[in-house]
Design a protein around this motif. Structure first.
Motif, PDB file in Angstrom:
ATOM      1  N   CYS A  35       0.837  -1.205   0.000  1.00  0.00           N
ATOM      2  CA  CYS A  35       0.000   0.000   0.000  1.00  0.00           C
ATOM      3  C   CYS A  35       0.871   1.255   0.000  1.00  0.00           C
ATOM      4  N   ALA A  36       0.588   2.173  -0.919  1.00  0.00           N
ATOM      5  CA  ALA A  36       1.308   3.454  -0.983  1.00  0.00           C
ATOM      6  C   ALA A  36       0.595   4.448  -0.070  1.00  0.00           C
ATOM      7  N   PHE A  37       1.181   4.648   1.121  1.00  0.00           N
ATOM      8  CA  PHE A  37       0.538   5.457   2.154  1.00  0.00           C
ATOM      9  C   PHE A  37       1.285   6.776   2.294  1.00  0.00           C
ATOM     10  N   GLU A  38       0.531   7.867   2.426  1.00  0.00           N
ATOM     11  CA  GLU A  38       1.140   9.188   2.554  1.00  0.00           C
ATOM     12  C   GLU A  38       0.437   9.983   3.646  1.00  0.00           C
ATOM     13  N   ILE A  39       1.216  10.526   4.577  1.00  0.00           N
ATOM     14  CA  ILE A  39       0.682  11.381   5.646  1.00  0.00           C
ATOM     15  C   ILE A  39       1.399  12.724   5.596  1.00  0.00           C
ATOM     16  N   ASP A  40       0.633  13.792   5.469  1.00  0.00           N
ATOM     17  CA  ASP A  40       1.188  15.152   5.434  1.00  0.00           C
ATOM     18  C   ASP A  40       2.272  15.298   4.363  1.00  0.00           C
ATOM     19  N   ALA A  67       6.159   1.774   9.474  1.00  0.00           N
ATOM     20  CA  ALA A  67       6.236   3.080  10.138  1.00  0.00           C
ATOM     21  C   ALA A  67       4.885   3.481  10.713  1.00  0.00           C
ATOM     22  N   LEU A  68       3.813   3.144  10.004  1.00  0.00           N
ATOM     23  CA  LEU A  68       2.477   3.454  10.497  1.00  0.00           C
ATOM     24  C   LEU A  68       2.166   2.662  11.756  1.00  0.00           C
ATOM     25  N   ASN A  69       2.820   1.516  11.890  1.00  0.00           N
ATOM     26  CA  ASN A  69       2.597   0.647  13.034  1.00  0.00           C
ATOM     27  C   ASN A  69       3.495   1.002  14.222  1.00  0.00           C
ATOM     28  N   ASN A  70       4.420   1.951  14.015  1.00  0.00           N
ATOM     29  CA  ASN A  70       5.383   2.321  15.059  1.00  0.00           C
ATOM     30  C   ASN A  70       4.789   3.421  15.936  1.00  0.00           C
ATOM     31  N   VAL A  71       4.252   3.012  17.078  1.00  0.00           N
ATOM     32  CA  VAL A  71       3.563   3.973  17.944  1.00  0.00           C
ATOM     33  C   VAL A  71       4.534   4.953  18.594  1.00  0.00           C
ATOM     34  N   THR A 124      -6.352   9.369  13.900  1.00  0.00           N
ATOM     35  CA  THR A 124      -7.376   9.726  12.919  1.00  0.00           C
ATOM     36  C   THR A 124      -6.754  10.571  11.825  1.00  0.00           C
ATOM     37  N   LEU A 125      -6.939  10.149  10.578  1.00  0.00           N
ATOM     38  CA  LEU A 125      -6.391  10.848   9.425  1.00  0.00           C
ATOM     39  C   LEU A 125      -7.517  11.278   8.502  1.00  0.00           C
ATOM     40  N   PHE A 126      -7.359  12.459   7.916  1.00  0.00           N
ATOM     41  CA  PHE A 126      -8.312  12.908   6.912  1.00  0.00           C
ATOM     42  C   PHE A 126      -7.756  12.542   5.546  1.00  0.00           C
ATOM     43  N   VAL A 127      -8.453  11.663   4.842  1.00  0.00           N
ATOM     44  CA  VAL A 127      -7.998  11.157   3.543  1.00  0.00           C
ATOM     45  C   VAL A 127      -8.618  11.999   2.436  1.00  0.00           C
ATOM     46  N   THR A 128      -7.773  12.677   1.682  1.00  0.00           N
ATOM     47  CA  THR A 128      -8.281  13.465   0.552  1.00  0.00           C
ATOM     48  C   THR A 128      -8.549  12.600  -0.668  1.00  0.00           C
ATOM     49  N   LYS A 129      -7.666  11.628  -0.919  1.00  0.00           N
ATOM     50  CA  LYS A 129      -7.833  10.725  -2.059  1.00  0.00           C
ATOM     51  C   LYS A 129      -7.373   9.325  -1.676  1.00  0.00           C
ATOM     52  N   SER A 130      -8.090   8.325  -2.152  1.00  0.00           N
ATOM     53  CA  SER A 130      -7.690   6.945  -1.881  1.00  0.00           C
ATOM     54  C   SER A 130      -8.159   6.050  -3.013  1.00  0.00           C
ATOM     55  N   ILE A 131      -7.424   4.947  -3.215  1.00  0.00           N
ATOM     56  CA  ILE A 131      -7.806   3.924  -4.187  1.00  0.00           C
ATOM     57  C   ILE A 131      -7.969   2.613  -3.435  1.00  0.00           C
ATOM     58  N   LEU A 132      -9.120   1.988  -3.624  1.00  0.00           N
ATOM     59  CA  LEU A 132      -9.459   0.755  -2.925  1.00  0.00           C
ATOM     60  C   LEU A 132      -9.770  -0.348  -3.923  1.00  0.00           C
ATOM     61  N   LYS A 133      -9.540  -1.576  -3.507  1.00  0.00           N
ATOM     62  CA  LYS A 133      -9.965  -2.738  -4.279  1.00  0.00           C
ATOM     63  C   LYS A 133     -11.048  -3.443  -3.474  1.00  0.00           C
ATOM     64  N   LEU A 134     -12.134  -3.808  -4.157  1.00  0.00           N
ATOM     65  CA  LEU A 134     -13.256  -4.451  -3.487  1.00  0.00           C
ATOM     66  C   LEU A 134     -13.145  -5.964  -3.610  1.00  0.00           C
ATOM     67  N   LEU A 135     -13.435  -6.652  -2.524  1.00  0.00           N
ATOM     68  CA  LEU A 135     -13.461  -8.118  -2.532  1.00  0.00           C
ATOM     69  C   LEU A 135     -14.573  -8.591  -1.616  1.00  0.00           C
ATOM     70  N   LEU A 187      -5.053   0.450  -1.523  1.00  0.00           N
ATOM     71  CA  LEU A 187      -3.909   0.406  -2.419  1.00  0.00           C
ATOM     72  C   LEU A 187      -3.092   1.700  -2.390  1.00  0.00           C
ATOM     73  N   LYS A 188      -3.789   2.818  -2.249  1.00  0.00           N
ATOM     74  CA  LYS A 188      -3.103   4.118  -2.215  1.00  0.00           C
ATOM     75  C   LYS A 188      -3.907   5.075  -1.362  1.00  0.00           C
ATOM     76  N   CYS A 189      -3.189   5.917  -0.625  1.00  0.00           N
ATOM     77  CA  CYS A 189      -3.869   6.814   0.298  1.00  0.00           C
ATOM     78  C   CYS A 189      -3.062   8.089   0.474  1.00  0.00           C
ATOM     79  N   GLU A 190      -3.687   9.234   0.272  1.00  0.00           N
ATOM     80  CA  GLU A 190      -3.092  10.536   0.565  1.00  0.00           C
ATOM     81  C   GLU A 190      -3.888  11.156   1.701  1.00  0.00           C
ATOM     82  N   SER A 191      -3.220  11.397   2.834  1.00  0.00           N
ATOM     83  CA  SER A 191      -3.950  11.818   4.025  1.00  0.00           C
ATOM     84  C   SER A 191      -3.218  12.914   4.780  1.00  0.00           C
TER      85      SER A 191
END
Length: 365
Positions: free
Chosen positions: A282-287, A295-299, A317-328, A339-343
């Motif tokens: 997952c391509a994750f982005e914060i600020d 890193a997201l799991n490192n409290v 809590t993160l505010f997500v402006t754009k995200s791409i999800l896969k449905l299953l 899959l991708k998240c800009e927050s």
């Protein structure tokens, strides 16, 4: 005579007079041209004839025909004008160019949405489908052959009649409220276009909240005892206790309804699972900073962002402006894979990424 027959003349419409066995159609203008008269009195009253605009008269139809011919009260309804479509002519010009075989240049998202509305209004299925699709992708890293061809839609644009579930290898089925639901995971939600090409469905969702829940896992291997008295030891958590990360989407009411509609169309439960999967890829982005799942799991590193509620539970809590999800679908329920998240972690960070309007786009309202 009624005052209405003297002072009130309806501007449009026709009245039906059945005289004996013959029917006459009189226009409003003709009926009131010799007012007040018996007809205007009846049709201007509160009688049933005034509501139905129909009057039955037991008189000689031949004589009545002479009367209306001499009056002349008889009227032939004019030819109906061609229908006028209350649609945007500039959008229709774009649609006409498409029908002539030319490409349409999409100016922006508003233009696309307006074209989409009009293509649906004119029942242009081919154009509608082309306007719905945002991106076609070939994923060269996908393990599943069926998922190599992917199609990306905005959630609101997904056409329910074109989606289906990938083949299920498990023959066991369950019944839930009359729907047939596979008992185990049956794979991804797929999309079939007008030509019959099959793609794995990806979904783009904007402006939602994502909540990361951090739970400390206590186990005998990570616990130690500290004596507090002669007989009562106290169990304390070791600093190396593992942390479990659960990611949950706080969807809007509109997005939730759309997902329920999708679930219903593929015979799955309408109880949407908001806890989402976050694979290592997952391509994750914060600020504006790319963050790995580790890193997201490192409290410890995220301690300045993590909040603790009254019960001692930690969450981010993160505010997500754009995200791409896969449905299953898993156990008959629709789930999501991120899959991708800009927050953004704060309103300050979100405001810092705002863009000013270009000078040539400013308008006075």
């Amino acid at each position: 005579m009624s005052d209405l027959s003297r002072n009130f003349t309806p501007s449009t419409g026709y009245y039906t007079l059945v005289v004996g066995d013959k029917t006459f159609k009189l226009s409003t203008r003709a009926l009131y041209s010799d007012a007040p008269n018996h007809f205007t009195h009846v049709f201007s009253s509160s009688l049933e004839e005034a509501m139905t605009k129909t009057m039955y008269i037991e008189r000689d139809p031949v004589i009545f025909s002479d009367i209306v011919t001499a009056a002349p009260l008889i009227a032939t309804p004019p030819a109906l004008p061609p229908p006028i479509l209350d649609r945007d002519p500039e959008l229709f010009a774009d649609i006409l160019r498409y029908l002539q075989g030319y490409d349409i240049k999409i100016k922006d998202e508003v233009h696309r949405q307006n074209l989409l509305k009009d293509s649906r209004f004119y029942h242009l299925k081919g154009l509608t489908e082309k306007l719905l699709a945002s991106t076609l992708t070939v994923n060269g890293f996908a393990k599943d052959e069926g998922a190599r061809n992917e199609i990306l839609f905005q959630l609101r644009d997904i056409r329910l009649s074109s989606i289906f579930l990938s083949e299920n290898k498990n023959d066991e089925m369950l019944m839930d409220k009359g729907n047939v639901i596979p008992a185990e995971k049956i794979g991804h939600v797929m999309y079939k276009n007008k030509e019959g090409a099959v793609h794995a469905l990806l979904v783009e969702v904007h402006n939602l909240h994502l909540i990361c829940h951090y739970t400390t896992l206590q186990s005998p291997l990570t616990a130690s005892t500290t004596p507090t008295g002669p007989t009562t030891p106290r169990i304390t958590a070791n600093r190396m206790s593992p942390i479990r990360l659960e990611v949950e989407l706080a969807l809007s009411e509109q997005d939730t309804k759309k997902l329920r509609d999708i679930a219903k169309s593929i015979k799955a439960s309408e109880d949407i699972v908001t806890a989402i999967q976050t694979p290592d890829a997952c391509a994750f982005e914060i600020d504006g900073i790319k963050v790995s799942l580790d890193a997201l799991n490192n409290v410890d590193k995220l301690s300045h962002l993590i909040k603790v509620d009254d019960r001692g539970s930690r969450h981010l809590t993160l505010f997500v402006t754009k995200s791409i999800l896969k449905l299953l679908v898993n156990n008959g329920k629709v789930e999501m894979e991120l899959l991708k998240c800009e927050s953004f972690s704060s309103e300050r960070g979100f405001n810092g990424r705002r863009e000013f309007l270009p000078s040539n786009k400013r308008v006075c309202l």
